[in-house]
Design an enzyme around this catalytic site. Structure first.
Site, PDB file in Angstrom:
ATOM      1  CB  CYS A  30      -1.030  -0.145   1.255  1.00  0.00           C
ATOM      2  SG  CYS A  30       0.051  -0.001   2.495  1.00  0.00           S
ATOM      3  CE1 TYR A 169      -2.775 -10.535   0.550  1.00  0.00           C
ATOM      4  CE2 TYR A 169      -4.568  -8.930  -0.056  1.00  0.00           C
ATOM      5  CZ  TYR A 169      -3.534  -9.410   0.840  1.00  0.00           C
ATOM      6  OH  TYR A 169      -3.049  -8.542   1.858  1.00  0.00           O
ATOM      7  CG  HIS A 172      -1.222  -9.098   4.618  1.00  0.00           C
ATOM      8  ND1 HIS A 172      -1.030  -9.048   3.156  1.00  0.00           N
ATOM      9  CD2 HIS A 172       0.084  -8.762   5.281  1.00  0.00           C
ATOM     10  CE1 HIS A 172       0.272  -8.772   2.977  1.00  0.00           C
ATOM     11  NE2 HIS A 172       1.084  -8.640   4.195  1.00  0.00           N
ATOM     12  CG  ASP A 265       4.008  -9.229   5.224  1.00  0.00           C
ATOM     13  OD1 ASP A 265       5.289 -10.027   5.147  1.00  0.00           O
ATOM     14  OD2 ASP A 265       3.499  -8.734   4.272  1.00  0.00           O
TER      15      ASP A 265
END
Ligand code: ADP
Ligand code: SF4
Length: 687
Positions: A30, A169, A172, A265
């Site tokens: 992001c 995906y 997260h 992460d």
């Protein structure tokens, strides 16, 4: 040219129907730029391709209004009207011969759809993950079919926008596909719940849909979190995650693997070393012949070679190292690895997304300004007839101003009062966990030391007399700021007269003198009204030396702003593990021998706690002694040859180290200009 030992980094790698020109892979991350600032986003990504990243990805791209995470500002591919904005990015990436990847997402339980007001969707009826008072609806078979259709349509739109790699995906703790995989979220009793085979069904179907839709021309990447660091309560790399990789081994064209959630992460350097994901992701390559990409804040080319040669990964994945230095690959390729601007792992970049604005970076002050101000991370226009500059103060603001000015052809004299460079960076990087921050100083100093056009002086505290005598046309004052000792901050706006200054230690005392400024057999109370990292780091330092330490803060939690750097929970945990007593929601009320009186912010109740010495971490006073002295003698400037005097960094606006670097950089960009260029505005056009 490049050292042959790095050749392996520049080998092309086939990913399904496409080929990456090298092994540098900017994984999806992001930026806070998203759909609201598409030109900013496109230029930012394009510069990474220019800097040699063989694959450049978007951030997560919402595929439908039912995955609306407003006010966060991610990419959107809700319908065909989003294609032109995304195409700006693919064009910018293709211009430099790199591949463009898009990470499609449905956020499932991780969204409350504040803007679209759609009903949140999940495998089962549960509260959504954000603390919004709404629950997700358990998806019916019709919902599942709809979701598959949306994903397929988004993949087709992704191809139309020019993407070469399309992501499926599951990571997260943020995606519907991952929520279906996880037992804690998936309580279904139909063929999509229960056994791993059933929980994997939707993932398998969507992967097949995507391949069917675009797999002939686009590579299909799977992004999978292979551990959640939750033990038996979550997915584990030696448990179900391994079974998932085994089950789907040859299905995708590429595996992009990491650990979940985002705070795991993107661990900061305070809590982890380069390569921290290897123990979790290292197994994947043994189960597939498809290329594997992983991350771990890799900035050292030797480490990258080790990772490739030892068979852990096929691509060096990076988010933060590619932000701090978009030209990292080019610098290795052209034999200049020592000039890499290494990421310091401070996670200031992440605060952009978390506060819904375009990101900034401590090491790379250009980030977010590539389009708006037309700044480039490597090039600054030289000046036709540059006048020399005197910079007073060798902290991050002074060092960055000096470094960038030399790029413009300016002769720079940099004077520093102490016997060390780096100002606050020097002091803070000696604190527990912050050693990597010294890179802010080292990378700039190294560049300056190569140049004849930079004169560097330590132990040179300058006065107004010295500056007037120097006759140097332009003066930058970068004298920094000092931590206050009087308690003034957010909670106490007026000085606290009751503080016994004999027993007050300031953060500057502790950082410069070390633990010896704490008396023997005493107890220390840290009062944190700064609410970011420093008080907690100082608490670690004090407690680790065996001193009884109490942490008082007006906030409800320790270091609340560090939520934005994804560190809050780790910080609070560490303080608890060090047996530091944490007293939230309290301000200071009185101080007497051996005792501090604190007050509850809600009830007003007073409480006495033992306190030998008090360490207030509240706010800072700009050091404007020199600025004021020079301004008092403004009538002598002209005769002395001085044309401008400008404050930069903390002496102007105390803030982050990133703010100081930016301030120094901006000074250099606008050096001696009478007209300061206004940044462009990126407005969304009404149709
Ligand atoms: P910033 O973040 O703005 O760079 P720092 O506090 O990190 O601020 O650095 C300011 C530096 O300026 C410190 O290293 C300090 O020693 C130095 N300094 C302060 N006053 C003078 C002065 N009169 N002459 C030279 N250096 C100074
Ligand atoms: Fe690295 Fe900090 Fe820059 Fe993020 S802000 S890229 S963590 S240096």
């Amino acid at each position: 040219m490049r050292d042959p030992k790095y050749d392996i980094l520049f080998e092309p790698v086939k990913i399904g129907p496409v080929t990456a020109p090298n092994r540098f892979y900017q994984v999806p991350h992001c930026t806070g730029m998203g759909y609201r600032y598409p030109r900013t986003e496109a230029r930012f990504r394009g510069i990474k391709a220019e800097g040699g990243w063989g694959v450049v990805s978007t951030q997560e791209s919402e595929i439908h209004p039912s995955t609306d995470i407003t006010p966060a500002n991610e990419a959107r591919i809700w319908d065909e009207r989003d294609i032109p904005a995304l195409q700006l990015m693919t064009d910018a990436v293709h211009e430099h011969g790199s591949l463009a990847a898009i990470q499609l997402v449905h956020n499932g339980l991780h969204t409350s759809n504040r803007y679209s007001r759609c009903s949140p969707l999940g495998p089962s009826a549960q509260a959504v993950i954000p603390e919004d008072p709404i629950q997700a609806r358990a998806m019916s078979k019709a919902d599942i079919a709809e979701f598959r259709r949306w994903h397929r349509q988004a993949a087709l739109r992704g191809r139309e926008a020019g993407f070469d790699i399309i992501y499926v995906y599951a990571g997260h703790d943020m995606t519907l596909l991952q929520h279906f995989l996880l037992q804690r979220y998936n309580h279904r009793s139909d063929e999509y719940g229960g056994s791993l085979e059933n929980r994997l069904r939707l993932f398998r179907e969507v992967l097949a849909d995507t391949k069917d839709a675009v797999g002939d021309t686009c590579a299909i990447a799977v992004r999978l979190a292979v551990d959640e660091l939750l033990g038996n309560d979550g997915l584990q790399h030696d448990g179900e995650a391994r079974e998932i990789v085994e089950a789907l081994a040859e299905e995708p064209d590429l595996w992009d693997v990491n650990i979940s959630d985002w705070s795991n992460d993107s661990q900061s350097s305070r809590f982890s070393e380069e390569g921290y994901q290897e123990p979790y992701t290292g197994f994947v390559k043994s189960l597939t012949t498809k290329p594997v990409v992983g991350v771990g804040r890799y900035t050292s080319p030797d480490t990258m070679v080790r990772v490739l040669k030892s068979g852990l990964l096929d691509f060096i994945g990076a988010a933060r190292p590619s932000i701090a230095d978009p030209f990292l690959p080019k610098k290795i390729e052209t034999g200049r690895p020592e000039s890499i601007r290494e990421c310091i792992g401070c996670n200031i970049c992440i605060t952009g997304d978390n506060t819904n604005v375009p990101m900034r970076c401590t090491q790379n002050p250009v980030v977010g300004e590539e389009w708006r101000r037309d700044w480039h991370p490597e090039y600054i226009p030289t000046l036709a007839d540059p006048e020399p500059c005197l910079i007073v103060g060798g902290g991050p603001a002074g060092l960055e101003a000096a470094r960038a000015l030399t790029q413009r052809g300016v002769h720079v004299t940099l004077s520093e009062a102490t016997d060390y460079w780096g100002g606050r960076v020097h002091l803070e990087s000696r604190l527990p966990g912050l050693a990597t921050w010294s890179r802010v100083r080292d990378s700039r100093l190294w560049q300056l030391q190569q140049l004849a056009s930079a004169e560097l002086y330590l132990q040179s505290r300058l006065t107004a007399d010295n500056i007037l005598e120097s006759g140097i046309a332009h003066v930058a004052i970068a004298t920094g700021a000092k931590w206050r000792r009087d308690g003034v901050g957010r909670a106490h706006r007026l000085p606290l007269a009751f503080l016994d200054q004999q027993r007050v230690i300031s953060p500057d005392d502790l950082m410069s003198q070390g633990i010896c400024c704490i008396a023997k057999n005493t107890s220390v109370v840290i009062f944190d009204d700064d609410r970011f990292y420093l008080a907690s780091v100082l608490a670690e330092l004090v407690a680790s030396s065996g001193v009884k330490t109490t942490f008082v803060t007006p906030s409800a939690i320790v270091a609340p702003w560090s939520d934005n750097t994804l560190e809050q929970e780790r910080i609070q945990k560490r303080l608890i593990e060090l047996d530091i007593e944490i007293i939230p929601s309290h301000t200071l009320s009185d101080m007497s021998t051996g005792t501090l009186t604190i007050q509850c912010g809600y009830s007003g109740r007073l409480r006495e706690i033992p306190c030998g010495q008090l360490l207030p971490v509240t706010s800072r006073t700009p050091d404007n002694t020199l600025w004021t002295a020079l301004n008092d003698r403004r009538n002598q400037w002209q005769d002395s040859g001085i044309r401008t005097v400008t404050r930069i960094g903390d002496c102007h606006t105390p803030g982050l180290i990133a703010t100081s670097c930016y301030s120094g950089h901006q000074y250099a960009r606008e050096y001696a200009a009478t007209d300061k260029p206004q940044p462009l505005r990126e407005d969304i056009i009404l149709q």
